[in-house]
Motif scaffolding. Structure first.
Motif, PDB file in Angstrom:
ATOM      1  N   VAL B 161       0.841  -1.198   0.000  1.00 47.65           N
ATOM      2  CA  VAL B 161       0.000   0.000   0.000  1.00 47.65           C
ATOM      3  C   VAL B 161       0.873   1.243   0.000  1.00 47.65           C
ATOM      4  CG1 VAL B 161      -1.988  -1.050   1.145  1.00 47.65           C
ATOM      5  CG2 VAL B 161      -0.138  -0.048   2.519  1.00 47.65           C
ATOM      6  N   GLY B 162       0.291   2.324  -0.458  1.00 51.18           N
ATOM      7  CA  GLY B 162       0.978   3.608  -0.416  1.00 51.18           C
ATOM      8  C   GLY B 162       2.382   3.517  -0.970  1.00 51.18           C
ATOM      9  N   ALA B 163       3.320   4.108  -0.242  1.00 55.67           N
ATOM     10  CA  ALA B 163       4.705   4.147  -0.700  1.00 55.67           C
ATOM     11  C   ALA B 163       5.345   2.773  -0.729  1.00 55.67           C
ATOM     12  CB  ALA B 163       5.509   5.089   0.199  1.00 55.67           C
ATOM     13  N   GLY B 164       4.661   1.779  -0.189  1.00 56.35           N
ATOM     14  CA  GLY B 164       5.205   0.421  -0.180  1.00 56.35           C
ATOM     15  C   GLY B 164       4.698  -0.435  -1.323  1.00 56.35           C
ATOM     16  N   THR B 165       3.900   0.153  -2.185  1.00 55.82           N
ATOM     17  CA  THR B 165       3.256  -0.625  -3.251  1.00 55.82           C
ATOM     18  C   THR B 165       4.257  -1.407  -4.094  1.00 55.82           C
ATOM     19  OG1 THR B 165       1.444   0.959  -3.326  1.00 55.82           O
ATOM     20  CG2 THR B 165       1.736  -0.464  -5.267  1.00 55.82           C
ATOM     21  N   GLY B 166       5.372  -0.791  -4.430  1.00 57.59           N
ATOM     22  CA  GLY B 166       6.302  -1.447  -5.343  1.00 57.59           C
ATOM     23  C   GLY B 166       7.646  -1.816  -4.738  1.00 57.59           C
ATOM     24  N   THR B 167       7.749  -1.877  -3.439  1.00 58.35           N
ATOM     25  CA  THR B 167       9.075  -2.074  -2.839  1.00 58.35           C
ATOM     26  C   THR B 167       9.405  -3.553  -2.636  1.00 58.35           C
ATOM     27  OG1 THR B 167       8.232  -1.897  -0.569  1.00 58.35           O
ATOM     28  CG2 THR B 167       8.883   0.142  -1.661  1.00 58.35           C
ATOM     29  N   VAL B 168      10.701  -3.785  -2.441  1.00 63.48           N
ATOM     30  CA  VAL B 168      11.259  -5.133  -2.341  1.00 63.48           C
ATOM     31  C   VAL B 168      12.185  -5.182  -1.126  1.00 63.48           C
ATOM     32  CG1 VAL B 168      12.640  -6.885  -3.545  1.00 63.48           C
ATOM     33  CG2 VAL B 168      11.243  -5.259  -4.866  1.00 63.48           C
ATOM     34  N   ALA B 169      12.037  -6.243  -0.306  1.00 64.96           N
ATOM     35  CA  ALA B 169      12.920  -6.344   0.854  1.00 64.96           C
ATOM     36  C   ALA B 169      13.468  -7.749   0.977  1.00 64.96           C
ATOM     37  CB  ALA B 169      12.164  -5.954   2.132  1.00 64.96           C
ATOM     38  N   PHE B 170      14.761  -7.864   1.045  1.00 67.87           N
ATOM     39  CA  PHE B 170      15.440  -9.160   1.164  1.00 67.87           C
ATOM     40  C   PHE B 170      15.065 -10.086   0.005  1.00 67.87           C
ATOM     41  CE2 PHE B 170      15.080  -7.568   5.550  1.00 67.87           C
ATOM     42  CZ  PHE B 170      16.403  -7.598   5.918  1.00 67.87           C
ATOM     43  N   GLY B 171      14.782  -9.498  -1.142  1.00 74.19           N
ATOM     44  CA  GLY B 171      14.441 -10.297  -2.305  1.00 74.19           C
ATOM     45  C   GLY B 171      12.980 -10.712  -2.349  1.00 74.19           C
ATOM     46  N   PHE B 172      12.235 -10.396  -1.284  1.00 75.24           N
ATOM     47  CA  PHE B 172      10.800 -10.673  -1.263  1.00 75.24           C
ATOM     48  C   PHE B 172      10.036  -9.362  -1.421  1.00 75.24           C
ATOM     49  CE2 PHE B 172      12.905 -13.866   1.395  1.00 75.24           C
ATOM     50  CZ  PHE B 172      12.544 -15.016   0.698  1.00 75.24           C
ATOM     51  N   LYS B 173       8.744  -9.486  -1.632  1.00 80.01           N
ATOM     52  CA  LYS B 173       7.938  -8.271  -1.719  1.00 80.01           C
ATOM     53  C   LYS B 173       7.927  -7.578  -0.339  1.00 80.01           C
ATOM     54  CE  LYS B 173       5.337  -5.260  -3.646  1.00 80.01           C
ATOM     55  NZ  LYS B 173       5.712  -4.354  -2.560  1.00 80.01           N
ATOM     56  N   GLY B 174       8.374  -6.335  -0.334  1.00 79.27           N
ATOM     57  CA  GLY B 174       8.325  -5.541   0.893  1.00 79.27           C
ATOM     58  C   GLY B 174       7.121  -4.631   0.868  1.00 79.27           C
ATOM     59  N   GLY B 175       7.164  -3.597   1.710  1.00 80.09           N
ATOM     60  CA  GLY B 175       6.040  -2.673   1.713  1.00 80.09           C
ATOM     61  C   GLY B 175       6.037  -1.830   2.970  1.00 80.09           C
ATOM     62  N   ILE B 176       4.850  -1.380   3.319  1.00 79.13           N
ATOM     63  CA  ILE B 176       4.679  -0.609   4.551  1.00 79.13           C
ATOM     64  C   ILE B 176       4.479  -1.572   5.715  1.00 79.13           C
ATOM     65  CG2 ILE B 176       3.137   1.000   5.762  1.00 79.13           C
ATOM     66  CD1 ILE B 176       4.733   2.369   3.552  1.00 79.13           C
ATOM     67  N   GLY B 177       5.138  -1.272   6.838  1.00 74.17           N
ATOM     68  CA  GLY B 177       4.933  -2.051   8.050  1.00 74.17           C
ATOM     69  C   GLY B 177       4.908  -1.125   9.249  1.00 74.17           C
ATOM     70  N   THR B 178       4.278  -1.563  10.311  1.00 77.57           N
ATOM     71  CA  THR B 178       4.256  -0.726  11.506  1.00 77.57           C
ATOM     72  C   THR B 178       4.251  -1.600  12.745  1.00 77.57           C
ATOM     73  OG1 THR B 178       3.215   1.220  12.527  1.00 77.57           O
ATOM     74  CG2 THR B 178       1.742  -0.479  11.685  1.00 77.57           C
ATOM     75  N   SER B 179       4.655  -0.995  13.854  1.00 75.58           N
ATOM     76  CA  SER B 179       4.647  -1.689  15.144  1.00 75.58           C
ATOM     77  C   SER B 179       4.826  -0.636  16.229  1.00 75.58           C
ATOM     78  CB  SER B 179       5.773  -2.729  15.206  1.00 75.58           C
ATOM     79  OG  SER B 179       5.772  -3.414  16.437  1.00 75.58           O
ATOM     80  N   SER B 180       4.574  -1.007  17.469  1.00 70.81           N
ATOM     81  CA  SER B 180       4.785  -0.058  18.563  1.00 70.81           C
ATOM     82  C   SER B 180       5.201  -0.793  19.826  1.00 70.81           C
ATOM     83  CB  SER B 180       3.517   0.757  18.824  1.00 70.81           C
ATOM     84  OG  SER B 180       2.517  -0.060  19.415  1.00 70.81           O
ATOM     85  N   ARG B 181       5.685  -0.028  20.778  1.00 68.53           N
ATOM     86  CA  ARG B 181       6.005  -0.535  22.102  1.00 68.53           C
ATOM     87  C   ARG B 181       5.516   0.471  23.136  1.00 68.53           C
ATOM     88  NH1 ARG B 181       6.674  -4.208  19.445  1.00 68.53           N
ATOM     89  NH2 ARG B 181       8.312  -5.798  19.434  1.00 68.53           N
ATOM     90  N   ARG B 182       4.998  -0.074  24.228  1.00 66.00           N
ATOM     91  CA  ARG B 182       4.583   0.799  25.335  1.00 66.00           C
ATOM     92  C   ARG B 182       5.397   0.431  26.562  1.00 66.00           C
ATOM     93  NH1 ARG B 182       1.242   1.852  29.458  1.00 66.00           N
ATOM     94  NH2 ARG B 182       0.385   3.948  29.468  1.00 66.00           N
ATOM     95  N   LEU B 183       6.058   1.427  27.149  1.00 69.79           N
ATOM     96  CA  LEU B 183       6.877   1.164  28.329  1.00 69.79           C
ATOM     97  C   LEU B 183       5.988   0.950  29.549  1.00 69.79           C
ATOM     98  CD1 LEU B 183       9.800   3.751  28.068  1.00 69.79           C
ATOM     99  CD2 LEU B 183       9.722   1.391  27.264  1.00 69.79           C
ATOM    100  N   PRO B 184       6.425   0.119  30.475  1.00 68.98           N
ATOM    101  CA  PRO B 184       5.721   0.009  31.756  1.00 68.98           C
ATOM    102  C   PRO B 184       5.600   1.381  32.430  1.00 68.98           C
ATOM    103  CG  PRO B 184       7.463  -1.661  31.574  1.00 68.98           C
ATOM    104  CD  PRO B 184       7.606  -0.740  30.394  1.00 68.98           C
ATOM    105  N   GLU B 185       4.590   1.514  33.264  1.00 70.01           N
ATOM    106  CA  GLU B 185       4.357   2.807  33.922  1.00 70.01           C
ATOM    107  C   GLU B 185       5.581   3.300  34.684  1.00 70.01           C
ATOM    108  OE1 GLU B 185       2.094   5.023  33.570  1.00 70.01           O
ATOM    109  OE2 GLU B 185       0.946   3.737  32.207  1.00 70.01           O
ATOM    110  N   LYS B 186       6.252   2.388  35.360  1.00 75.66           N
ATOM    111  CA  LYS B 186       7.400   2.836  36.173  1.00 75.66           C
ATOM    112  C   LYS B 186       8.520   3.426  35.317  1.00 75.66           C
ATOM    113  CE  LYS B 186       9.227  -1.851  36.254  1.00 75.66           C
ATOM    114  NZ  LYS B 186       9.510  -3.066  37.006  1.00 75.66           N
ATOM    115  N   MET B 187       8.466   3.162  34.033  1.00 72.11           N
ATOM    116  CA  MET B 187       9.447   3.782  33.126  1.00 72.11           C
ATOM    117  C   MET B 187       8.812   4.925  32.345  1.00 72.11           C
ATOM    118  SD  MET B 187      11.165   0.346  31.669  1.00 72.11           S
ATOM    119  CE  MET B 187      11.507  -0.987  32.832  1.00 72.11           C
ATOM    120  N   GLY B 188       7.672   5.365  32.803  1.00 76.13           N
ATOM    121  CA  GLY B 188       7.058   6.538  32.204  1.00 76.13           C
ATOM    122  C   GLY B 188       5.800   6.234  31.397  1.00 76.13           C
ATOM    123  N   GLY B 189       5.627   4.968  31.036  1.00 73.02           N
ATOM    124  CA  GLY B 189       4.422   4.604  30.295  1.00 73.02           C
ATOM    125  C   GLY B 189       4.375   5.184  28.892  1.00 73.02           C
ATOM    126  N   TYR B 190       5.501   5.614  28.378  1.00 73.86           N
ATOM    127  CA  TYR B 190       5.533   6.221  27.047  1.00 73.86           C
ATOM    128  C   TYR B 190       5.364   5.173  25.950  1.00 73.86           C
ATOM    129  CZ  TYR B 190       7.628  10.015  29.730  1.00 73.86           C
ATOM    130  OH  TYR B 190       7.868  10.984  30.666  1.00 73.86           O
TER     131      TYR B 190
END
Lengths: 353, 353, 353, 353
Positions: B161-190
């Motif tokens: 999709v989008g800017a990932g429509t025609g991209t290639v990664a490691f010889g396979f079809k690449g594209g758009i990807g996303t992920s996130s991490r949430r810190l524990p509250e004691k580390m700010g919860g960011y």
């Protein structure tokens, strides 16, 4: 033993004959290991780009700083002039000034340098203050000169030696490690060698196996018991004819190898990479009658195999440092256990390595 | 599906609720996917740090360049002033000028900006020229504005999709990807969220498993059949109150996550990371009567958990892009196969993941 | 007329035969001047390092950023790869995308480049929005190509031409200016040429004479009537065989020449310097069978005379831009007066120049 | 005497009450001057951002490197963390290690620092080896501590003192110089102070007057009798609430002031600028319970007057160093004459200053 000697390969390229930074040109390495009483657990490691008068025959060089919480001496002149004019010394954080002073002594000791009045000593460091009474600053100029005098090509001692005597990596005993890669002839046949002073943290991976998690010893585990701080000094040597710009690019890729071991370049880690080329035709004489020097320069588009090589060699050098280091007790009875190699090898097997 | 939905976890921290860059503050993402005839396989992806007039309410930002073989627009002003004043657009290499021009249109479209005479459009790119007729420069300003208009919070579409429509990664079809991490509250919860446009190479590792080697598809394999070039654009968002200096440090750690997928930052890869903070109290008004702004700034020594978070989220976002992308045929009949997810999952099992 | 034609010398070195950037190698300069109606006062200036296909015969290059409040296109790839592969275009801030797009057209227009799918267009800019209806974005791709087609060696038109049509410097009408220096044979006989697009402020000094103060027109005067913002684009060419590292150092010294005119690199000024070497033996072919290129590289310790040369040529190029530019009325009836050359010459006399 | 005391003004802004770096906050300066026998002509200068325990109360700081042919200690950590945690020491090139070691001693001497095991000593240097037997390395740790202990606010001794004892500028006796500027209240009323260790060359200009040419003593004169090498260390202090990013921008503008004296940042000159902010609300405690610190940050668009201030103060500080320094004979009978102030003042008059 190196991890490779247990039949475990890291990466896809072949190591050089010694799997060591000394596979590159005439590079030499020397250690001075300092284990005294219950409190001194430190030392000095010297890396010489060649065995001659380096001040008179400088080598192209670059520094890349992955995280600058550190006291490396000499980086700004390397960056400006693109060369290295002393051996590289590694030691503990608070002994950088002593080591720098010793490098001046060393440079002045050459008759040919008798009129030299400016020297750029290059000294890297990591903080071994958990095991070592670092505030005591026990490293002397003589210790530094001894490390230089001990320098030789051939097999490099790894683990609890020299500047790695008191270091800690991923909560285990770290130390000095080394590895190399040799490119196939069709890619130039160049060798890249790496030497590390491993003293940092994160979540240990060995050849992709989640060893840190399996051993329940990693940064941000529930018990938060492992600080990722410390530092990792990485020395990269190659015989490929690279100018300072491409040496900096090469140095930058060493950090990617560190990442593959699970390092995170934490806030408190001084992660510096120094890279140099030993290609003889590109040495930079201190004095020259010619204003213009003829150089061989590898084209940009030939760099990727070297990037791969330094990535792999750095990963393997760090793992080697853990495989060689042994349990150490030091300051205030602090003990750091070695990586339990047997358990790790079982994990490797379970994880199909 | 995301790799995590198959029960495979990357790293040790928890994702945010959507495991997406849109978990951070009010970040929005929009795509314009362009698949036309046999030759157009490209598109545009827009990332908005917040849904308001960004020029009037700039956000602290930084750019880190892992490898500068690329045409990113806007980096020097971000570095100098420490802020971002437009949406971030991703597209193909040769459409950067069009996208930059469209961002000027977009900025001028706000009545409040009617007297603005200087705009710093920020546009990243990768080269999708293997599948896409990139020389045709088919992306129009309207396509760019459509991507911006499509922006929303919530689940982000990944893969081809989008800017990932025609991209290639490691010889396979690449594209758009996303992920996130949430810190524990004691580390700010960011929360730290990452979006990638994956289009590069190396030796693919999935959660440490040597997938590239197992599938015999990797850089420097005997057949040398896979170029590692291309590029990886990485967008990092966080709600932690970071100033530009610490945002740059955060951006730098995204490259370590890329390394864990087997990326090598090859010579021909334009690997850029743009990071911004959504912390509302630190937004920078275009006009202000006060000369001095009160800001909240996270202390240096609280950065390491965030470094870990961005490292993990980047690794997972890249793997997600591969898990979502599907086989694509484009220009001149070129076909790039998708990652064989079933085979990979079997490998994961065999390798005890 | 150039200031030197009034008998006033800046610095201690001699200019080249034309006192122009075109004194260097085969450098060519072309303008497209756009003065239309009451509101268009802008244009395009093109600088070609040589008259051939630059993409196929790249030149070593560097960018130094004195103040990054600007939208220069192409800097990150120059920094990474150390070379320039298109003409350098100068125009107004909001026309950078159009100019970049035109450079892609230009590159594609060479039959030899028919398979090229990645181009790094280099476009600098300053903001001429006081005199010019900059929001109108009247520069077209055709205007850019015309500037390139107009490029020739020989005398360079200065003042209100090309990208300098609508610029303002020190509160006076600025514009394009150029100058050069030729080193004595014993220092290598190299030439350094500079071309500026002057559009910034401060406290004007002409050959050390406090003209700004005398004319009561300077930044931070009681009336605060002069904004120092704008920008100064500086192009530096030399035939000395410098690699990218020393070209960056050379570029950095151009900023010192700007300082001598009274420039302060104010917050809102985008001050960028692009330097390249025309030394033929160091051109970088796009395709090459050899992995290693033999290069001539000037030694570090021969750089100081070149530093002096670029310092002087930059100072004189800026002053020349002021001496050539003429009073201009533009957008909304805004008028910027030319430097009162007669008064300045009287001041020069009074101050013993 | 300062040049201003002869009625000659540099720039358009007003100095602070003492026209000295000590006009800023609680900044203190101390010297240890070492003139012994015929051969020792060196010393130490200490600049303290405030009189308390700096390690416990760090100050925001930045380093800008105009030319990195030098051995400054501590720059990489300042860049990474954005702060300064020791006094700044200036001395000769080969005594940097000793001074760094002394700063560790100094830091450890505070009871509150008893558990500190990492210190980033900041030491700048210039090469005084023409007058001083620099290879003798006569500076001791005690000398460094004495300079720190001598530190006080109030009038700063200039000329042949401390680290300026043996330095040479523009072929004349250089030394320590200082100056300051105070902005009008409407621009914030901030003060910028500068202290220089002047030891470099070029073509001397005094307030725009071509003194070097008139006295026939300049770089690249026919006789080529003056080397421009050496170095210029510049310390910039301000009470404006600047973060590290804007402090780096401020530091960069000091180089423009150096340019106005005729300096060229020659190849062999190590020209470094260290800038810090004394704004009390922004001090960075070593230990803090809060993860987030509230800071006051001056907006980017208020920086230009400060840029002007540092430009002027640097120019004047360098000229002051020349006006204060006196003829000195040192090593091997080498003599460097002082600037002939009377002749210069006559020139100033002739040139209408």
């Amino acid at each position: 033993q190196n991890i490779r000697q247990y039949g475990i390969e890291i990466g896809v390229l072949e190591p050089g004959p010694l799997n060591s930074i000394t596979d590159v040109g005439e590079v030499q390495v020397g250690h001075q290991t300092m284990i005294v009483g219950n409190h001194i657990r430190t030392g000095v490691t010297a890396v010489l780009p060649h065995p001659e008068n380096i001040f008179q025959q400088k080598v192209p060089a670059a520094v890349y700083i992955e995280n600058g919480f550190g006291k490396l001496a000499g980086s700004t002149q390397i960056k400006e002039l693109g060369n290295l004019e002393t051996p590289i010394i590694l030691t503990n954080t608070l002994s950088v000034p002593t080591a720098a002073d010793a490098l001046i002594d060393y440079t002045f000791s050459f008759e040919e340098n008798r009129n030299v009045r400016s020297v750029n000593p290059v000294v890297g460091e990591t903080n071994d203050g958990y095991l070592n009474d670092i505030r005591g600053r026990y490293v002397t100029k003589k210790d530094v000169l001894t490390a230089i005098n001990n320098a030789e090509d051939g097999v490099v001692e790894q683990g609890n030696v020299g500047a790695g005597t008191g270091t800690v990596a991923f909560g285990f005993k770290g130390g000095i490690g080394t590895s190399s890669r040799r490119l196939p002839e069709k890619m130039g046949g160049y060798t890249v060698g790496v030497l590390v002073q491993a003293n940092f943290g994160g979540v240990l991976q060995v050849a992709g196996v989640p060893v840190g998690k399996e051993l329940d010893k990693y940064y941000l585990s529930d018990r938060l018991n492992e600080s990722p701080d410390g530092s990792c000094m990485i020395i990269v040597a190659t015989d490929a004819p690279l100018d300072a710009r491409n040496l900096e690019r090469l140095a930058k890729r060493a950090a990617l190898g560190l990442a593959k071991t699970g390092g995170i370049a934490s806030n408190g880690s001084g992660d510096y990479i120094i890279a140099f080329s030993t290609a003889e035709e590109n040495r930079i004489p201190y004095r020259a009658t010619e204003a213009v020097q003829q150089k061989s320069v590898l084209r940009n588009n030939r760099m990727s195999p070297l990037f791969m090589a330094v990535n792999e060699a750095t990963e393997e050098a760090i793992i080697n440092s853990l495989f060689h280091a042994q349990t150490m007790t030091g300051r205030d009875g602090h003990t750091i256990n070695e990586l339990p190699v047997d358990s790790v090898l079982k994990l490797m097997e379970r994880y199909e390595r």
